[in-house]
Write a protein that holds these residues in place. Structure first.
Motif, PDB file in Angstrom:
ATOM      1  N   UNK A 119       0.843  -1.198   0.000  1.00  0.00           N
ATOM      2  CA  UNK A 119       0.000   0.000   0.000  1.00  0.00           C
ATOM      3  C   UNK A 119       0.877   1.246   0.000  1.00  0.00           C
ATOM      4  N   UNK A 120       0.332   2.309  -0.593  1.00  0.00           N
ATOM      5  CA  UNK A 120       1.023   3.588  -0.600  1.00  0.00           C
ATOM      6  C   UNK A 120       2.228   3.648  -1.503  1.00  0.00           C
ATOM      7  N   UNK A 121       2.334   2.745  -2.469  1.00  0.00           N
ATOM      8  CA  UNK A 121       3.519   2.715  -3.334  1.00  0.00           C
ATOM      9  C   UNK A 121       3.340   3.637  -4.535  1.00  0.00           C
ATOM     10  N   UNK A 122       4.361   4.454  -4.799  1.00  0.00           N
ATOM     11  CA  UNK A 122       4.393   5.287  -5.988  1.00  0.00           C
ATOM     12  C   UNK A 122       5.800   5.244  -6.587  1.00  0.00           C
ATOM     13  N   UNK A 123       5.853   5.017  -7.895  1.00  0.00           N
ATOM     14  CA  UNK A 123       7.108   4.996  -8.650  1.00  0.00           C
ATOM     15  C   UNK A 123       6.959   6.041  -9.735  1.00  0.00           C
ATOM     16  N   UNK A 124       7.675   7.155  -9.631  1.00  0.00           N
ATOM     17  CA  UNK A 124       7.370   8.252 -10.537  1.00  0.00           C
ATOM     18  C   UNK A 124       8.574   9.161 -10.780  1.00  0.00           C
ATOM     19  N   UNK A 125       8.521   9.826 -11.936  1.00  0.00           N
ATOM     20  CA  UNK A 125       9.531  10.825 -12.331  1.00  0.00           C
ATOM     21  C   UNK A 125      10.945  10.258 -12.389  1.00  0.00           C
ATOM     22  N   UNK A 135       3.358  -7.173 -12.349  1.00  0.00           N
ATOM     23  CA  UNK A 135       2.989  -8.439 -11.716  1.00  0.00           C
ATOM     24  C   UNK A 135       2.283  -8.164 -10.394  1.00  0.00           C
ATOM     25  N   UNK A 136       1.661  -6.996 -10.291  1.00  0.00           N
ATOM     26  CA  UNK A 136       1.245  -6.456  -9.008  1.00  0.00           C
ATOM     27  C   UNK A 136      -0.038  -7.029  -8.443  1.00  0.00           C
ATOM     28  N   UNK A 137      -0.531  -6.356  -7.396  1.00  0.00           N
ATOM     29  CA  UNK A 137      -1.660  -6.845  -6.614  1.00  0.00           C
ATOM     30  C   UNK A 137      -2.980  -6.794  -7.366  1.00  0.00           C
ATOM     31  N   UNK A 138      -3.046  -5.998  -8.422  1.00  0.00           N
ATOM     32  CA  UNK A 138      -4.303  -5.835  -9.132  1.00  0.00           C
ATOM     33  C   UNK A 138      -5.036  -4.576  -8.726  1.00  0.00           C
ATOM     34  N   UNK A 139      -4.315  -3.638  -8.166  1.00  0.00           N
ATOM     35  CA  UNK A 139      -4.829  -2.281  -7.991  1.00  0.00           C
ATOM     36  C   UNK A 139      -3.770  -1.331  -8.534  1.00  0.00           C
ATOM     37  N   UNK A 140      -3.279  -1.657  -9.727  1.00  0.00           N
ATOM     38  CA  UNK A 140      -2.136  -0.984 -10.323  1.00  0.00           C
ATOM     39  C   UNK A 140      -2.571  -0.045 -11.431  1.00  0.00           C
ATOM     40  N   UNK A 141      -2.039   1.167 -11.385  1.00  0.00           N
ATOM     41  CA  UNK A 141      -2.327   2.161 -12.404  1.00  0.00           C
ATOM     42  C   UNK A 141      -1.007   2.675 -12.970  1.00  0.00           C
ATOM     43  N   UNK A 142      -0.861   2.561 -14.279  1.00  0.00           N
ATOM     44  CA  UNK A 142       0.365   2.932 -14.973  1.00  0.00           C
ATOM     45  C   UNK A 142       0.000   4.003 -15.985  1.00  0.00           C
ATOM     46  N   UNK A 147       1.161  -2.794  -5.135  1.00  0.00           N
ATOM     47  CA  UNK A 147       0.040  -2.069  -5.710  1.00  0.00           C
ATOM     48  C   UNK A 147       0.436  -0.642  -6.028  1.00  0.00           C
ATOM     49  N   UNK A 148      -0.550   0.216  -6.248  1.00  0.00           N
ATOM     50  CA  UNK A 148      -0.274   1.639  -6.372  1.00  0.00           C
ATOM     51  C   UNK A 148      -0.068   2.130  -7.781  1.00  0.00           C
ATOM     52  N   UNK A 149       0.713   3.215  -7.900  1.00  0.00           N
ATOM     53  CA  UNK A 149       0.797   3.965  -9.142  1.00  0.00           C
ATOM     54  C   UNK A 149       2.238   4.035  -9.651  1.00  0.00           C
ATOM     55  N   UNK A 182      -3.931   1.076 -17.689  1.00  0.00           N
ATOM     56  CA  UNK A 182      -2.844   1.639 -18.491  1.00  0.00           C
ATOM     57  C   UNK A 182      -3.407   2.821 -19.258  1.00  0.00           C
ATOM     58  N   UNK A 183      -3.031   4.021 -18.838  1.00  0.00           N
ATOM     59  CA  UNK A 183      -3.701   5.236 -19.289  1.00  0.00           C
ATOM     60  C   UNK A 183      -2.676   6.286 -19.723  1.00  0.00           C
ATOM     61  N   UNK A 184      -2.887   6.867 -20.881  1.00  0.00           N
ATOM     62  CA  UNK A 184      -2.092   8.012 -21.351  1.00  0.00           C
ATOM     63  C   UNK A 184      -0.587   7.754 -21.347  1.00  0.00           C
ATOM     64  N   UNK A 185      -0.196   6.566 -21.760  1.00  0.00           N
ATOM     65  CA  UNK A 185       1.225   6.280 -21.957  1.00  0.00           C
ATOM     66  C   UNK A 185       1.603   6.498 -23.415  1.00  0.00           C
ATOM     67  N   UNK A 186       2.885   6.715 -23.657  1.00  0.00           N
ATOM     68  CA  UNK A 186       3.423   6.784 -25.015  1.00  0.00           C
ATOM     69  C   UNK A 186       4.414   5.642 -25.176  1.00  0.00           C
TER      70      UNK A 186
END
Length: 457
Positions: free
Chosen positions: A257-263, A308-315, A289-291, A342-346
C-alpha cells in the motif's frame, strides 16, 4: 504551450553529476536540464538535536546506541572503505541524518565485499548526499556486491542525493529477507516510509534499485519451513536516474500500500541479466500495488514496464521507448485486486508489441488514451493472451510511424505535441481515474476531452 526542449524535466540532480575516477559517467542521450537539487534536499533535513558525530577514517562500523534522535552523523570528504551503521533510532519528528562534510565523501569497496554501505536495525534516519554548485552528489558509494543496503529490520528512512555505481549486484537495496527468526516474517515486521529519490545509480551487476522482496505470494523455503516476506508500506521511489544496470533498472516488490514509482529515468537496463527475463526497465513485482507514472524508460532489452502487481495498479503518463520486448507486459500471478489500468502512456518502437496482457484473472484491464507506435501494425499494439483477458480499450492512437504523432521534435528530444497533432482532444477524460496532470506536470482539463499520450498540448 511551454517549450521545454528535453525528454524529462524534474529528476533533479540526476544527470548533471560530476565525474570522478571510480564512477565514470557513461555516454548517454541527452535528457538535459536535470539540475542538482541536493542542496534543497539537505536543507529540508533540520536536525532537532545539536549532537554531531564524525566518522573516523579507521571506523568500519558506527553503533548508534548512544546517538540521540535528531543527531547528524558526518562522513568527512575523501575516500574510505565500507561503512556499517547499527541501532540508529531517530524519531518521526527528529530523524538521524547521515551526510558528507567538507566536500565529496566516497565510500569504496571491492565488488567481492558484501556491501559498501549498510544499515542494521535502524529506523527514522536519512542518508543525504549534500552537494554544491560544482559537486552534484556529495556522497558516493562505489563497489560492494550491494552498493547500499537497508537491512536487518531497518525502516522509516530516506536515501537522497547519492551516487551509487560499480556494484556487483544491486545498487540500492531495501528489504529484510525472511529467515527462521520470526521477527523477519510478514505480520511481525513491516518496512514503512521508504523514500528513495534524486539518486544517480549506474553500472550495477544486477538491479539498480531493489526495494522489497520478490516472492510475496509463495514466500521462501527454509529449514524451518516456508516463510513469507514482510510488507512494505508507503514506498516512494522518484526522481532517480538509473543507467546501465545488469538487470532491472527499478524493481519493487511486496509494496502492499502507498507505493508510488514516478519521475524516474531508466535507460540501458538489463545489460547482463543473471537469468532470463530479468532485463526489464521497471518491474512492479508481486505484492505491489499503487501507481507508476511520469517515468521515462528507454532501451530495455526486455519489457519497458512489467506489471505483476496486486491488481490495484495504475500505470500512466510514461514514455517507453525502444524496448526489445513489449512496451508494457502485464501478468496476473497473485492479483486479488480489481484492475490493471494503463492510461495516457506513449509506447514507441517496442519490438514485440505495445501492451501485452497475460492478465487473465484480473476482473478488468483498462487501456485508455495510449499512443502506440508499432511498426508491426495494429495487431501488435494491444495483445491479449486469450479471450479470457477482460479488456476495456478506448481512444488509443495506433500508428506505424512516429512522425504521424507530430511531436514538436521527437528526434531532438522535445516530446510536446505540435498544433497539428491528431492526439489533441482525441482522448477520454480520465480524471475519474486520478489522471489530472501530464508527464510535464501540466494540469489536464477537469472537463472536456483529453489529449492522447503522456503529454498534453
Amino acid at each position: 504551450m511551454k517549450n521545454i526542449n528535453h525528454l524529462i524535466r524534474i529528476m533533479a540532480g540526476a544527470l548533471a553529476i560530476s565525474s570522478f575516477a571510480m564512477c565514470t559517467k557513461s555516454n548517454i542521450e541527452k535528457p538535459v536540464n536535470l539540475t542538482a537539487n541536493t542542496e534543497s534536499v539537505s536543507a529540508q533535513t533540520q536536525a532537532v538535536s545539536t549532537f554531531t558525530y564524525t566518522v573516523k577514517p579507521s571506523e568500519w562500523m558506527v553503533d548508534g546506541t548512544n546517538i540521540p534522535a535528531g543527531a547528524t552523523i558526518f562522513i568527512p570528504a575523501g575516500t574510505r572503505s565500507s561503512l556499517l551503521f547499527k541501532n540508529l533510532k531517530g524519531t518521526i519528528a527528529a530523524p538521524i541524518t547521515i551526510t558528507n562534510q567538507g566536500g565529496k565523501a566516497i565510500i569504496s569497496a571491492s565488488v567481492t565485499a558484501s556491501y559498501a554501505f549498510k544499515t542494521q536495525n535502524c529506523s527514522y534516519f536519512k542518508v543525504i548526499g549534500k552537494g554544491t554548485a560544482s559537486v552534484k552528489n556529495g556522497l558516493v558509494v562505489n563497489g560492494g556486491n550491494i552498493g547500499m543496503t537497508m537491512d536487518d529490520l531497518s525502516s522509516d528512512f530516506e536515501i537522497a542525493g547519492v551516487e551509487v555505481c560499480n556494484s556487483g549486484f544491486a545498487g540500492i537495496m531495501a528489504k529484510t529477507d525472511p529467515s527462521c527468526d520470526a521477527a523477519t516474517w510478514r505480520g511481525h515486521f513491516t518496512m514503512k516510509n521508504v523514500l528513495v529519490h534524486n539518486n544517480y545509480v549506474h553500472k550495477t551487476g544486477g538491479e539498480g534499485l531493489y526495494i522489497g522482496n520478490s516472492f510475496y505470494a509463495d514466500g521462501v523455503s527454509l529449514s524451518c519451513g516456508t516463510v513469507l516476506p514482510h510488507d512494505v508500506v508507503n514506498a516512494k521511489i522518484y526522481a532517480n536516474f538509473v543507467d546501465s544496470t545488469g538487470s532491472e533498472g527499478i524493481q519493487v516488490g511486496s509494496a502492499v500500500s502507498g507505493c508510488e514509482i514516478y519521475n524516474n529515468m531508466v535507460i540501458n537496463s538489463g545489460m547482463s541479466p543473471f537469468s532470463a527475463y530479468q532485463d526489464n526497465g521497471i518491474q512492479i513485482g508481486e505484492g505491489t500495488g499503487g501507481r507508476c507514472y511520469n517515468n521515462l524508460i528507454s532501451n530495455a532489452p526486455g519489457n519497458g514496464i512489467i506489471v505483476l502487481g496486486l491488481g490495484n495498479n495504475q500505470v500512466f503518463n510514461n514514455y517507453i521507448l525502444n524496448s526489445k520486448g513489449y512496451g508494457i507486459f502485464a501478468d496476473s500471478r497473485y492479483t486479488p485486486g480489481p484492475y490493471f489500468r494503463f492510461i495516457n502512456n506513449a509506447i514507441i518502437a517496442s519490438k514485440l508489441g505495445g501492451i501485452k496482457l497475460n492478465s487473465e484473472t484480473i476482473p478488468m484491464n483498462t487501456v485508455i488514451n495510449n499512443v502506440i507506435v508499432q511498426s508491426g501494425a495494429e495487431s501488435l499494439a494491444i495483445i491479449r493472451k486469450s479471450s479470457s483477458v477482460k479488456l476495456t480499450a478506448l481512444n488509443n492512437y495506433i500508428t506505424n510511424n512516429v512522425d504521424n504523432v507530430k511531436y514538436v521534435n521527437y528526434y531532438g528530444g522535445d516530446f510536446h505535441l505540435s498544433s497539428s497533432s491528431p492526439l489533441i482532444k482525441a482522448g477520454q477524460n480520465t480524471t475519474a481515474y486520478g489522471v489530472s496532470f501530464d508527464y510535464f506536470s501540466t494540469p489536464r482539463p477537469l472537463i472536456g476531452a483529453f489529449d492522447i499520450g503522456a503529454a498534453k498540448y
